[in-house]
Design a protein around this motif. Sequence first.
Motif, PDB file in Angstrom:
ATOM      1  N   ASN A 153      31.748  27.466  21.528  1.00  0.00           N
ATOM      2  CA  ASN A 153      32.785  26.211  21.525  1.00  0.00           C
ATOM      3  C   ASN A 153      32.025  24.853  21.895  1.00  0.00           C
ATOM      4  N   ASN A 154      30.974  24.835  22.275  1.00  0.00           N
ATOM      5  CA  ASN A 154      30.192  23.501  23.046  1.00  0.00           C
ATOM      6  C   ASN A 154      31.003  22.825  23.839  1.00  0.00           C
ATOM      7  N   LYS A 155      31.451  23.676  24.937  1.00  0.00           N
ATOM      8  CA  LYS A 155      32.297  22.912  25.929  1.00  0.00           C
ATOM      9  C   LYS A 155      31.418  23.157  27.207  1.00  0.00           C
ATOM     10  N   PRO A 156      31.708  22.003  28.204  1.00  0.00           N
ATOM     11  CA  PRO A 156      31.210  22.202  29.658  1.00  0.00           C
ATOM     12  C   PRO A 156      32.030  23.356  30.316  1.00  0.00           C
ATOM     13  N   ILE A 157      31.334  23.892  31.511  1.00  0.00           N
ATOM     14  CA  ILE A 157      31.538  25.068  32.334  1.00  0.00           C
ATOM     15  C   ILE A 157      32.143  24.385  33.564  1.00  0.00           C
ATOM     16  N   LEU A 158      33.174  24.990  34.118  1.00  0.00           N
ATOM     17  CA  LEU A 158      33.479  24.851  35.320  1.00  0.00           C
ATOM     18  C   LEU A 158      33.575  25.984  36.128  1.00  0.00           C
ATOM     19  N   LEU A 159      32.441  26.216  36.948  1.00  0.00           N
ATOM     20  CA  LEU A 159      32.238  27.371  37.521  1.00  0.00           C
ATOM     21  C   LEU A 159      32.931  27.458  39.006  1.00  0.00           C
ATOM     22  N   ASP A 160      33.762  28.392  39.245  1.00  0.00           N
ATOM     23  CA  ASP A 160      34.574  28.677  40.200  1.00  0.00           C
ATOM     24  C   ASP A 160      34.439  29.728  40.997  1.00  0.00           C
ATOM     25  N   PHE A 161      33.649  29.375  42.357  1.00  0.00           N
ATOM     26  CA  PHE A 161      33.401  30.568  43.144  1.00  0.00           C
ATOM     27  C   PHE A 161      34.605  30.870  43.868  1.00  0.00           C
ATOM     28  N   THR A 162      35.494  31.735  43.926  1.00  0.00           N
ATOM     29  CA  THR A 162      36.615  32.001  44.569  1.00  0.00           C
ATOM     30  C   THR A 162      36.818  33.276  45.121  1.00  0.00           C
ATOM     31  N   GLY A 163      37.875  33.586  45.776  1.00  0.00           N
ATOM     32  CA  GLY A 163      38.238  34.658  46.344  1.00  0.00           C
ATOM     33  C   GLY A 163      39.680  35.136  46.413  1.00  0.00           C
ATOM     34  N   TRP A 164      39.786  36.357  46.312  1.00  0.00           N
ATOM     35  CA  TRP A 164      41.265  36.890  46.473  1.00  0.00           C
ATOM     36  C   TRP A 164      41.984  36.489  47.807  1.00  0.00           C
ATOM     37  N   ALA A 165      41.071  36.669  48.979  1.00  0.00           N
ATOM     38  CA  ALA A 165      41.616  36.289  50.208  1.00  0.00           C
ATOM     39  C   ALA A 165      41.522  34.777  50.957  1.00  0.00           C
ATOM     40  N   CYS A 166      41.016  34.130  49.829  1.00  0.00           N
ATOM     41  CA  CYS A 166      40.567  32.603  50.402  1.00  0.00           C
ATOM     42  C   CYS A 166      41.483  31.831  50.344  1.00  0.00           C
ATOM     43  N   VAL A 167      42.017  31.170  51.460  1.00  0.00           N
ATOM     44  CA  VAL A 167      43.111  30.284  51.655  1.00  0.00           C
ATOM     45  C   VAL A 167      42.966  28.965  51.212  1.00  0.00           C
ATOM     46  N   ASN A 168      41.619  28.525  51.214  1.00  0.00           N
ATOM     47  CA  ASN A 168      41.500  27.277  50.832  1.00  0.00           C
ATOM     48  C   ASN A 168      41.268  27.384  49.262  1.00  0.00           C
ATOM     49  N   CYS A 169      40.985  28.300  48.650  1.00  0.00           N
ATOM     50  CA  CYS A 169      41.038  28.393  47.122  1.00  0.00           C
ATOM     51  C   CYS A 169      42.291  28.347  46.612  1.00  0.00           C
ATOM     52  N   ARG A 170      43.077  28.972  47.392  1.00  0.00           N
ATOM     53  CA  ARG A 170      44.591  28.921  47.047  1.00  0.00           C
ATOM     54  C   ARG A 170      45.061  27.502  47.176  1.00  0.00           C
TER      55      ARG A 170
END
Length: 661
Positions: free
Chosen positions: A528-545
Amino acid sequence: MRHIIIGFFLLAIQFLSFSQDDENPVLWSHEVNKISDTEYELIIKGDIYEGWHVYSQFTDEGGALPSEFTFSKVGEEFELVGGTEESKTVKEYSDIFEVEETFFKEEAIFTQRIKLLNPSTKQVKVNLFYQVCKEVCIPADVDFVFSLDGSEAVVDEIVLDEKSKLLTSNLKLDLKNKALLSQGQENIGSGSNLWVIFALGFLGGLIALLTPCVFPMIPLTVSFFTKHSKKKSKGIANALLYGFFIVLIYFLLSVPFHLFDSVDSQILNTIATNVWLNIIFFAIFMFFAFSFFGYYELTLPSSWANKMDAASSKIGGVLGVFFMAITLAIVSFSCTGPILGGLLGGTTLAEGDVAMNLTAGMTGFGVALAFPFALFALFPAWLNSLPKSGGWMTTVKVVLGFLEIALALKFLSNADLVGHWGILKREVFLGIWILIGLLMTLYLFGVFRFPHDGPKAKLSKGRIIVGAVSAIFSLYLVLGLANVTSLKLLSGFPPPDFYSIFEKESDCPLGIDCFKDFDTGLAYAKENNKPILLDFTGWACVNCRKMEENVWSEPDVYEILNNDYVLISLYVDDRKELPEEEQFNFQYDSGRIKRIGNIAQKWGTFQDVNFNAVSQPFYVLLSPDLEVLNTSIQNTDANSYKVWLEEGLRAFEKKVISSNP
């Protein structure tokens, strides 16, 4: 039971405080004696450093970990003749575990006879798991290979097969413009976060001061220094020194955690999100909570305090003051222990370096605890203004007990999320927190009481105010559960919105279409020729939420994420096993081999190798041909995040225009 749980907690901390790379205080050797053509005697000898000891196979259950042997191919190539015999041992009673322990000092010798079942057997492999202790305990294991015919023993080595070589290569990205990642990197909170944690530790110390284990010690200790010194200045100096040593002691308690630096870079995340460790923390905090409710007393062995107190009296001077500070830390443990446990657990939920977070929190705790001793030593007349000890301190402990249960539930939720059990869905979690809030409100308004509460008396203004706050907070949770309010103040603590008992259209944050596999998301971006947002996250990651619920939810940011980027969310704490065909041995450039067996190991290693980062959340903008479009970014505000996304889009548009003149 009380000492067993305390001891188990201490052993867990000791285990986490040492890496396998640390110098081992036991030097092992082995030899084999031929008895006949089919019988041999295997001998394992350990030279133990002075002051250390190794536990016997036969030490009592409920104490320290016994030595255990695992013999490979027993029943196939050979059989054991009798049990494994030991050299001379020592027996001592353990105050912590309340059992008699058996262990070796200076030297440990194990002897095992075997009889061959297969005459062609040339070597025997044995694994020894043991625990070596001094002030701390280190669990370890060692492998031995016995050569029965005098030839050189061959130890199995991990060899990269073709699949591992291919998958190792695939995990390493050929990034273009990689230097941009670290230029002006936006990481709001790395420095300020430590001050926040210091402040929280300081707050915890202030709360500890209000408990019956610490508060009565303030006038007694200050009076001791000011009245038992020949000069007033000497008494003040000793009190200030006493406060300094309190801070030093709590600071030193965090130092062993910095030894993690020499371990695998994902070890801190692995520990913080480990299912069983989170369950252990849940059990420990529940145990702490009921001690605050008055059902039992949480204490360290009284002999420890007696020894420290005796040492302070005997030695005197600066060293004597130091031992007095240690005595305070020990005798106040029944109140400070649960608060420190919450501080330890809270650092695993915070962003950044866990060891530095813990040091900041513990130092803040020590400063708060030491502050009144120094302050009242300088102004002893102020002691008269201190409130008298009384039932209000019991109320403080009970409130802390309810807070401990709420924190314990967070660790159980972490285990549930990482393990994908589906037990503590968002609605269930909030429902239990509402119940905790209501029970605390009812207690504060005197509807029910606990065993250590004094005679029923008129409610104080402070108790009414705290009860009203508890009731308002419970109402806030009810409104959040009913989706009347967003619960943004609690972002990161309850499970995410998509982890619900109700079926959701998407299992991605805010319902945004996302990919949880990098290769799949990359293929879609190329198509689709679109840029990527690569999100390193975690199920137990408070700051991710927090980022998802407070920043991504902002309309301007949400629109960009939903329309302009391909979102690839990689969960670095997902313990789900990879299909067998996707499991492999990853080889670092240094030659070190690491087994990739689950999703967490794959994406954690992927982040470390390609982006030299191990923290979450961690965001990277990429083009479909893997060109870095902007600096990496972590925890930040909505406006900064929006600007960052827009800059990435402009960089991508320029790239598209330049490639299609």
